[in-house]
Each structure stands twice: as C-alpha cells, then as structure tokens.
Design a protein around this motif. Structure first.
Motif, short mmCIF file in Angstrom:
data_model
loop_
_atom_site.label_atom_id
_atom_site.label_comp_id
_atom_site.label_asym_id
_atom_site.label_seq_id
_atom_site.Cartn_x
_atom_site.Cartn_y
_atom_site.Cartn_z
N ILE A 1 0.84 -1.21 0.00
CA ILE A 1 0.00 0.00 0.00
C ILE A 1 0.87 1.25 0.00
O ILE A 1 0.61 2.22 -0.74
CB ILE A 1 -0.95 -0.02 1.21
N ALA A 2 1.92 1.24 0.83
CA ALA A 2 2.82 2.40 0.87
C ALA A 2 3.48 2.62 -0.49
O ALA A 2 3.59 3.76 -0.96
CB ALA A 2 3.89 2.18 1.94
N GLY A 3 3.89 1.53 -1.15
CA GLY A 3 4.50 1.67 -2.47
C GLY A 3 3.54 2.21 -3.51
O GLY A 3 3.89 3.09 -4.30
N VAL A 4 2.31 1.70 -3.52
CA VAL A 4 1.32 2.16 -4.50
C VAL A 4 0.98 3.63 -4.27
O VAL A 4 0.87 4.41 -5.23
CB VAL A 4 0.04 1.28 -4.41
N ILE A 5 0.81 4.03 -3.01
CA ILE A 5 0.51 5.43 -2.73
C ILE A 5 1.64 6.34 -3.20
O ILE A 5 1.42 7.40 -3.80
CB ILE A 5 0.25 5.63 -1.22
N MET A 6 2.88 5.90 -2.98
CA MET A 6 4.02 6.73 -3.38
C MET A 6 4.17 6.81 -4.89
O MET A 6 4.81 7.74 -5.40
CB MET A 6 5.30 6.19 -2.74
N LEU A 7 3.60 5.87 -5.63
CA LEU A 7 3.60 6.00 -7.09
C LEU A 7 2.81 7.21 -7.54
O LEU A 7 3.12 7.82 -8.57
CB LEU A 7 3.02 4.74 -7.73
N PHE A 8 1.78 7.57 -6.77
CA PHE A 8 0.87 8.64 -7.18
C PHE A 8 1.17 9.97 -6.49
O PHE A 8 0.92 11.03 -7.09
CB PHE A 8 -0.58 8.23 -6.90
#
Length: 475
Positions: free
Chosen positions: A151-158
């Motif tokens: 989740i942290a990785g996906v949020i940081m993509l955006f």
C-alpha cells in the motif's frame, strides 16, 4: 431573543439538549484552536523529520490537498448534523497533529526504528523496482506486513515518496473509522449518548496516538468501523448492501490482522443466529436459514487463519497453549513488562481488567504514566456509568449488543493470554476500546427528546440527529 432560544426556554428537554451541545461544541472549538495555533510546531515536525531526504514539494502539495478533500467530505456527510461536523473537524485537526507528533517522536526517541519507517523504506524499494519490472514489483502475500508495504509503495507511485503524505493518509483513514463507529452507534442506539461516544471514539488520546501513523492500526480502525456500520444497518434493516458493507470490513480486517477478523466474524454470526431480532417476518427467517450456514462456514475459515496467531494447528490444543505461553514470554522485553512468570489461567482470569491497565503501581516509565492516566480515566468512567452498562448487558439477546459482548470477550481473553508488555497492549487494545465505549454510552438519555418521524418542518435548532437519519432509525 431569537425564536430558537424562546422555544428552548419553553421546552426543558430542548434546553438541556442545547446546553449539552454547547458544552461539547466548546471542547471541539478548543481542540481546533489548539491545533491551529500549534500548527507551526507540528507542521515543522511533519515536514522536516525524516531518516533520509525525500521530495518535499510532493508533500507540500499533497498534505494540504488531502486535508482539503477530507474537509469537503466532512461537510458532505455532516449535513443536518452540526455536532458531527464539529466532531469530525476537530478530529481532522487532531489526527494531523498527532500524526506529526508520532513521526517526530518516533525519529527523535526511537531513532527511526519504528514499524512506520520500515514500511516507508520497503515502499521506496518497491517503487524503485516498479521502474524496472512494473506492477509485478508489488508481490504477494497481500496481507499483514507485506500488505502495508505494498500500500505504501502504491501510494508513493501517485503522490511521491514523501513520508508526511503517507502518515497523513493513514491518519485520515483512522478518522473515517471513527466516523463509521459513530454512525453505527446512532443507528443502533438512537436514544444513546452519541455526544459522549463521538467525543471519545474520535479524540481519545490512545486512539489518536496509535492510529495516526503509517501502519496496521490506522487500517484496523477503518475496517473495524466499517464492520460495525455494516452490521448495524444489517441487524436493523436486513438488506443485502448492508451485509456487503460488513463483509467488506471483515475482509479488510482479514488482510490486516486475520485473528481480529475471526473475532469479528464470530461476534457477528453467533448473535445474529441465536439473538432476538425486532422484526420476525418470513423473509428475515428465510434469510437466516440461508445466510447463517454461510456465515458459519466463513467463520470456520477465518478461525483457521487466526490459528496462526496463537500457533494452533488442527486439534493440537496443548501445542496451542504452549504457543500462547511462548508469545507471552516473547513480549516480555524492555521496561514495560508485566505478568512475568504468570501462568495462562492467571492471565485469563485477569482479562476483564485488560482495558484498565497499567494500574498506578505497575508504572515504570514516562510512557506508562500516560497510559495509566488514560486507563484510570476509563476505569472511573466505567464505574460512573456502571448502571448504564448493566442495563445494556441485560439486553444481550439484542444481536448488536451480543456482537459487542462476544468480540470484547474474545479480544480481552486472547490478548491477556498472549501479551505481557504494556507498550504492545496499549497499542493493540485500541481495537477493543470503541466497542467497550458503546457499552458506556448506549443507554437512552432522558434529556433528549426524540424527533418524530412524521415531522416535516425544519427544527428550531439543529443539534439533534439529522431528520433523515432519525426517521430511518425510528421507522
């Protein structure tokens, strides 16, 4: 003198309600003012506390944007309920401030050794891998610790690699968990003390502190609130959408903490199957015949998954007991250890006091002092409202009351048996605190005059439950 004030004088019930609303309104205004005046301090702690450099611009853009979107959502969901609007507004400011405080304290006191910093680091690694291998970087398993990493990785993509934006995102998730708890309470106990419950479930210091950082606790609060909201609507109106909302909450909790999902499922299934519903139509009986076996099958599956938490495999009861003792010994670290050398039966007997520990004589450091002060306050509150609690316990055949009692019993026994560290205990028990607070606030208050479902004209002062929501509850 206005018409509203004149009517409140002529109607003692509305006058009492108006005084109570003004008292809580003062508390919320103080919280908002303290948050606003202290924002230079907690904003500096939020943006300039990090174990490594990151893109400040993304956080400087995303954090205000998240706050604005959340404030707009608060204005939308609180239409017709000024109390809820002020409650969520104060919660928004408080969660952001506590999120900053957790970030600053974790870096300064613990040297960035908290789980939140680990999740952020793992998310950065996933983002760097995404540039090479694409979405396969977010690999399974999609639950527990690895779920937060993904989740942290996906949020940081955006939104970029900013740690402040991640902290605020999770803090706002916890805030909406409190909103769902509040809505569930109003639906199930329309005459209850929603004023006190809303205040405690949103602004209790332990909930603010532990559920505001990046981690499992914020998501746990969100999914627990969704589960309570879905089951509250389903227990009253028995519609499919409400059931799906409750299943969504339990499913989300399964991904975060499987053993808590099993407790929720058991708490939902048993009261619904054997409890006493207000409506006894053939359609509801048919729904029970169809849904209860499915719920039991799902609960059995979740119980098997939760067995990993205590190490129980198949029917190996003795092995499970040994695993519980091992978990208890493994948590006896640092200066917050308690129950050293206590046997499993003793720890189980002490489980009713889980919510009120550490006691004053068990305090050994500054952090334990803060926890003991809040625990003492909860103990006094429960003693002060003991008659209210007893009146609720007598309604144990009510499916929602049964749900609360079974969940609290399961949680207190499990964590008393497997935890011997106050730091871990105080953090984990925030998943039980909102349920226990329902028992304190559920009794109807004589000072409140319920709004009649047939009333069409605009109320003289809008401090009671919104007409739309109350008419649904009272119908």
């Amino acid at each position: 003198m206005g018409i509203a004030a004149l009517r409140s004088i002529l109607d003692p019930a509305k006058a009492a309600q108006l005084r109570e609303f003004n008292r809580y309104l003062l508390i919320f205004k103080i919280v908002v003012l303290l948050g606003v005046f202290s924002c230079p301090f907690w904003l500096s702690g939020l943006f300039f506390t990090s174990p490594r450099d990151y893109s400040y611009l993304s956080s400087l853009v995303c954090v205000p944007l998240l706050a604005i979107v959340c404030a707009a959502a608060v204005a939308h969901v609180s239409q017709g309920d000024p109390y809820l609007r002020w409650l969520l507004s104060a919660g928004l400011v408080a969660h952001m401030a506590f999120s900053s405080f957790c970030l600053w304290l974790g870096f300064l006191l613990y040297g960035a050794r908290l789980d939140a910093f680990h999740y952020w680091t793992m998310g950065l690694q996933l983002v760097s891998q995404f540039d090479v291998i694409g979405w396969s970087a977010f690999h399974p398993p999609y639950w527990s610790t690895n779920l937060i990493n993904n989740i942290a990785g996906v949020i940081m993509l955006f939104i970029g690699d900013g740690l402040p934006a991640l902290f605020i995102t999770f803090a706002l998730a916890a805030l909406w968990g409190s909103y769902f708890f509040y809505r569930a309470f109003v639906i199930t106990f329309p005459q209850g003390d929603r004023w006190l419950f809303g205040l405690l479930v949103t602004l209790l210091p332990s909930i603010l502190y532990w559920a505001s950082p990046l981690g499992k606790d914020a998501l746990a609060q969100l999914f627990l609130g969704i589960t309570c909201y879905g089951f509250a609507k389903f227990a009253r109106w028995h519609n499919g959408l409400s059931a799906l909302v409750g299943i969504l909450g339990i499913g989300g909790m399964l991904a975060v903490r499987a053993h808590i999902a099993a407790m929720l499922a058991m708490g939902v299934v048993v009261p619904y199957a054997f409890g006493r519903t207000q409506q006894r139509s053939p359609a509801i009986m048919a729904a029970k015949v169809i849904l209860v076996p499915l719920f039991f099958a799902g609960t059995f599956f979740l119980a098997k998954e939760a067995g990993r938490f205590v190490g129980i495999k198949n029917d190996d009861i003795s092995g499970g007991v040994e695993r519980v003792d091992s978990l208890s010994r493994n948590t006896q670290i640092g200066g917050s250890t308690f129950n050293s050398g206590s046997s499993l039966p003793v720890r189980v007997v002490e489980s009713p006091f889980l919510l009120f520990r550490p006691f004053p004589w068990e305090v050994h450091n500054a952090i334990s002092v803060v926890a003991a002060v809040e625990s003492g306050g909860l103990l006094l509150l429960f003693w002060w409202r003991r008659r209210v609690i007893w009146s609720v316990l007598r309604q144990w055949r009510n499916p929602y009351v049964g749900f609360i009692l079974i969940y609290c019993l399961e949680f207190s026994v499990a964590y008393s048996a497997a935890t011997s560290n106050f730091g871990i205990l105080v953090r984990e028990r925030i998943m039980m605190v909102p349920f226990a607070l329902i028992l304190v606030c559920a009794k109807p208050r004589s000072a409140v005059e319920p709004v009649r479902p047939t009333m069409r004209r605009r109320p003289s002062f809008r401090v009671s439950t919104s007409v739309r929501e109350t008419s649904q509850v009272r119908s």
